[in-house]
Every structure is written in C-alpha cells, then in structure tokens.
Design a protein around this motif. Sequence first.
Motif, PDB file in Angstrom:
ATOM      1  N   MET A   1       0.849  -1.175   0.000  1.00 34.54           N
ATOM      2  CA  MET A   1       0.000   0.000   0.000  1.00 34.54           C
ATOM      3  C   MET A   1       0.897   1.241   0.000  1.00 34.54           C
ATOM      4  O   MET A   1       1.798   1.359   0.811  1.00 34.54           O
ATOM      5  N   ASN A   2       0.627   2.161  -0.901  1.00 31.87           N
ATOM      6  CA  ASN A   2       1.417   3.391  -1.015  1.00 31.87           C
ATOM      7  C   ASN A   2       1.000   4.414   0.035  1.00 31.87           C
ATOM      8  O   ASN A   2      -0.189   4.535   0.340  1.00 31.87           O
ATOM      9  N   PRO A   3       1.957   5.165   0.541  1.00 31.44           N
ATOM     10  CA  PRO A   3       1.588   6.249   1.463  1.00 31.44           C
ATOM     11  C   PRO A   3       0.817   7.343   0.707  1.00 31.44           C
ATOM     12  O   PRO A   3       0.948   7.490  -0.518  1.00 31.44           O
ATOM     13  N   PHE A   4       0.011   8.076   1.431  1.00 29.97           N
ATOM     14  CA  PHE A   4      -0.811   9.135   0.833  1.00 29.97           C
ATOM     15  C   PHE A   4       0.032  10.130   0.033  1.00 29.97           C
ATOM     16  O   PHE A   4      -0.363  10.576  -1.028  1.00 29.97           O
ATOM     17  N   SER A   5       1.206  10.455   0.525  1.00 28.18           N
ATOM     18  CA  SER A   5       2.074  11.435  -0.143  1.00 28.18           C
ATOM     19  C   SER A   5       2.511  10.983  -1.531  1.00 28.18           C
ATOM     20  O   SER A   5       2.858  11.807  -2.370  1.00 28.18           O
ATOM     21  N   SER A   6       2.474   9.685  -1.799  1.00 28.35           N
ATOM     22  CA  SER A   6       2.902   9.199  -3.109  1.00 28.35           C
ATOM     23  C   SER A   6       1.928   9.577  -4.217  1.00 28.35           C
ATOM     24  O   SER A   6       2.260   9.474  -5.397  1.00 28.35           O
ATOM     25  N   TYR A   7       0.735  10.018  -3.872  1.00 31.19           N
ATOM     26  CA  TYR A   7      -0.261  10.395  -4.871  1.00 31.19           C
ATOM     27  C   TYR A   7      -0.132  11.846  -5.327  1.00 31.19           C
ATOM     28  O   TYR A   7      -0.851  12.293  -6.202  1.00 31.19           O
ATOM     29  N   LYS A   8       0.793  12.583  -4.723  1.00 27.68           N
ATOM     30  CA  LYS A   8       0.952  14.008  -5.028  1.00 27.68           C
ATOM     31  C   LYS A   8       1.220  14.248  -6.515  1.00 27.68           C
ATOM     32  O   LYS A   8       0.647  15.150  -7.113  1.00 27.68           O
ATOM     33  N   GLU A   9       2.074  13.448  -7.110  1.00 23.93           N
ATOM     34  CA  GLU A   9       2.428  13.628  -8.520  1.00 23.93           C
ATOM     35  C   GLU A   9       1.239  13.411  -9.456  1.00 23.93           C
ATOM     36  O   GLU A   9       1.173  13.985 -10.530  1.00 23.93           O
ATOM     37  N   SER A  10       0.312  12.574  -9.053  1.00 26.90           N
ATOM     38  CA  SER A  10      -0.844  12.278  -9.909  1.00 26.90           C
ATOM     39  C   SER A  10      -2.141  12.871  -9.341  1.00 26.90           C
ATOM     40  O   SER A  10      -3.232  12.383  -9.642  1.00 26.90           O
ATOM     41  N   ALA A  11      -2.019  13.930  -8.556  1.00 26.58           N
ATOM     42  CA  ALA A  11      -3.184  14.522  -7.876  1.00 26.58           C
ATOM     43  C   ALA A  11      -4.300  14.901  -8.850  1.00 26.58           C
ATOM     44  O   ALA A  11      -5.480  14.747  -8.535  1.00 26.58           O
ATOM     45  N   SER A  12      -3.951  15.375 -10.027  1.00 28.66           N
ATOM     46  CA  SER A  12      -4.991  15.795 -10.978  1.00 28.66           C
ATOM     47  C   SER A  12      -5.881  14.630 -11.399  1.00 28.66           C
ATOM     48  O   SER A  12      -7.006  14.843 -11.860  1.00 28.66           O
ATOM     49  N   ASN A  13      -5.411  13.412 -11.247  1.00 30.16           N
ATOM     50  CA  ASN A  13      -6.223  12.241 -11.577  1.00 30.16           C
ATOM     51  C   ASN A  13      -7.226  11.903 -10.478  1.00 30.16           C
ATOM     52  O   ASN A  13      -8.120  11.092 -10.697  1.00 30.16           O
ATOM     53  N   TRP A  14      -7.061  12.502  -9.317  1.00 29.46           N
ATOM     54  CA  TRP A  14      -7.882  12.148  -8.169  1.00 29.46           C
ATOM     55  C   TRP A  14      -8.809  13.274  -7.722  1.00 29.46           C
ATOM     56  O   TRP A  14      -9.565  13.116  -6.774  1.00 29.46           O
ATOM     57  N   ILE A  15      -8.774  14.390  -8.399  1.00 30.89           N
ATOM     58  CA  ILE A  15      -9.625  15.528  -8.053  1.00 30.89           C
ATOM     59  C   ILE A  15     -11.055  15.230  -8.497  1.00 30.89           C
ATOM     60  O   ILE A  15     -11.280  14.600  -9.524  1.00 30.89           O
ATOM     61  N   THR A  16     -12.022  15.718  -7.741  1.00 31.36           N
ATOM     62  CA  THR A  16     -13.426  15.519  -8.084  1.00 31.36           C
ATOM     63  C   THR A  16     -13.679  15.965  -9.510  1.00 31.36           C
ATOM     64  O   THR A  16     -13.335  17.075  -9.896  1.00 31.36           O
ATOM     65  N   PHE A  17     -14.324  15.123 -10.271  1.00 37.12           N
ATOM     66  CA  PHE A  17     -14.535  15.361 -11.688  1.00 37.12           C
ATOM     67  C   PHE A  17     -15.882  15.987 -12.000  1.00 37.12           C
ATOM     68  O   PHE A  17     -16.191  16.242 -13.146  1.00 37.12           O
ATOM     69  N   VAL A  18     -16.697  16.239 -11.010  1.00 39.50           N
ATOM     70  CA  VAL A  18     -18.031  16.783 -11.225  1.00 39.50           C
ATOM     71  C   VAL A  18     -17.910  18.251 -11.629  1.00 39.50           C
ATOM     72  O   VAL A  18     -17.210  19.023 -10.989  1.00 39.50           O
ATOM     73  N   ASP A  19     -18.592  18.617 -12.712  1.00 40.17           N
ATOM     74  CA  ASP A  19     -18.502  19.982 -13.229  1.00 40.17           C
ATOM     75  C   ASP A  19     -19.096  21.008 -12.272  1.00 40.17           C
ATOM     76  O   ASP A  19     -20.021  20.718 -11.522  1.00 40.17           O
ATOM     77  N   SER A  20     -18.558  22.226 -12.346  1.00 41.09           N
ATOM     78  CA  SER A  20     -19.057  23.361 -11.575  1.00 41.09           C
ATOM     79  C   SER A  20     -19.380  24.489 -12.544  1.00 41.09           C
ATOM     80  O   SER A  20     -18.791  24.580 -13.618  1.00 41.09           O
ATOM     81  N   GLU A  21     -20.291  25.353 -12.116  1.00 35.67           N
ATOM     82  CA  GLU A  21     -20.635  26.506 -12.940  1.00 35.67           C
ATOM     83  C   GLU A  21     -19.619  27.621 -12.718  1.00 35.67           C
ATOM     84  O   GLU A  21     -19.088  27.779 -11.627  1.00 35.67           O
ATOM     85  N   PHE A  22     -19.404  28.394 -13.762  1.00 38.14           N
ATOM     86  CA  PHE A  22     -18.492  29.523 -13.683  1.00 38.14           C
ATOM     87  C   PHE A  22     -19.236  30.762 -13.194  1.00 38.14           C
ATOM     88  O   PHE A  22     -20.400  30.977 -13.539  1.00 38.14           O
ATOM     89  N   TYR A  23     -18.537  31.565 -12.386  1.00 41.38           N
ATOM     90  CA  TYR A  23     -19.040  32.884 -12.008  1.00 41.38           C
ATOM     91  C   TYR A  23     -18.640  33.836 -13.124  1.00 41.38           C
ATOM     92  O   TYR A  23     -17.543  33.729 -13.643  1.00 41.38           O
ATOM     93  N   PRO A  24     -19.444  34.719 -13.560  1.00 42.51           N
ATOM     94  CA  PRO A  24     -20.789  35.139 -13.147  1.00 42.51           C
ATOM     95  C   PRO A  24     -21.906  34.534 -13.994  1.00 42.51           C
ATOM     96  O   PRO A  24     -22.999  35.074 -14.045  1.00 42.51           O
ATOM     97  N   ASP A  25     -21.637  33.420 -14.642  1.00 45.21           N
ATOM     98  CA  ASP A  25     -22.598  32.832 -15.584  1.00 45.21           C
ATOM     99  C   ASP A  25     -23.938  32.494 -14.957  1.00 45.21           C
ATOM    100  O   ASP A  25     -24.952  32.456 -15.650  1.00 45.21           O
TER     101      ASP A  25
END
Length: 156
Positions: free
Chosen positions: A1-25
């Motif tokens: 099992m990898n330590p949590f810090s090992s995911y830092k390089e691939s963080a963009s793969n683990w960010i929530t993928f649900v879309d958000s609306e842009f301000y001020p739209d």
Amino acid sequence: MNPFSSYKESASNWITFVDSEFYPDYLDEAKTIYGTVLKQFINLVKRAQNSNDLLLKISEEPNPSRIQLLRIFRKYVSPDTSVEMLKRKTQITKIITDYGIRFRSLEEVRQKLASRPDPDEALMAILFEYKGRGQKGYELTEAFFFMVQRNVWRRL
C-alpha cells in the motif's frame, strides 16, 4: 500500500470530476431564485423592532423561503449561528438568549442593507452557491458505488 504522499504527482487524476458553474454565468438564475427572498428580508428588517425580533419574524415564515431568509440573517446579523441551528423553530428563544448579545444591531443591518446595490448580486451569488452545497459529494459517492457495483457484477 502506497503512502498518501505518493499520490501528489498524480493529484490531478484524483480531483473531483463533477462539473461546476463559472461565475458570473449563473447570476441571472441567482437573481430569479433569490431576488424575491432578498426583498422579503428587507421588508422584515423594516418591520422588526430589533435583531431578536427579526429572527422571530423570520421563524414565522413558511418554508422554503424561511431557510433562505435564515441564510441572509446569518450573513447580516449572526455569523456565529449556523443555518442548521436556526432551522429549529423550537430553539429560537434559546438561540436569542445564547447568541443574541452578539447579534449585529438592527440599525447597523439597515445601514449595511442600504449601502448595497439593488439587486445585491454578490449576496445572490453566495446564496446560489449554497443551493448546490454537498451535491458534488453525493454525485461522487453515487459514481463510486456504481463503479463498485459494476465491478462486483463482472466478477460474478
């Protein structure tokens, strides 16, 4: 099992993928939804004798506008109280006893309201963002369980 810090390089793969609306739209939609509630809050402020009375008047309003009015109350009068706390009508007098001393005076609330543009797009944007609060988490949880369920069925 990898330590949590090992995911830092691939963080963009683990960010929530649900879309958000842009301000001020979303401001036009926010004005449609919250314009009336903000006017209702202003009218209650005009009729109230003090900040405690304002909270009592808001607590008498029917839902769903009562919850929106409580959100505005919290912003203008009592950031120490959560909307979840304020939702319970039976606790209003206790909240006034416990927190009322720290409520902003109604005169100052009136001054602050008068200093804001009409319509107050900034406040409407904040309220609009409350509307979807937690939704991404629900969508992410649903996607996770769907993935797990799909993988379990594959193995059977």
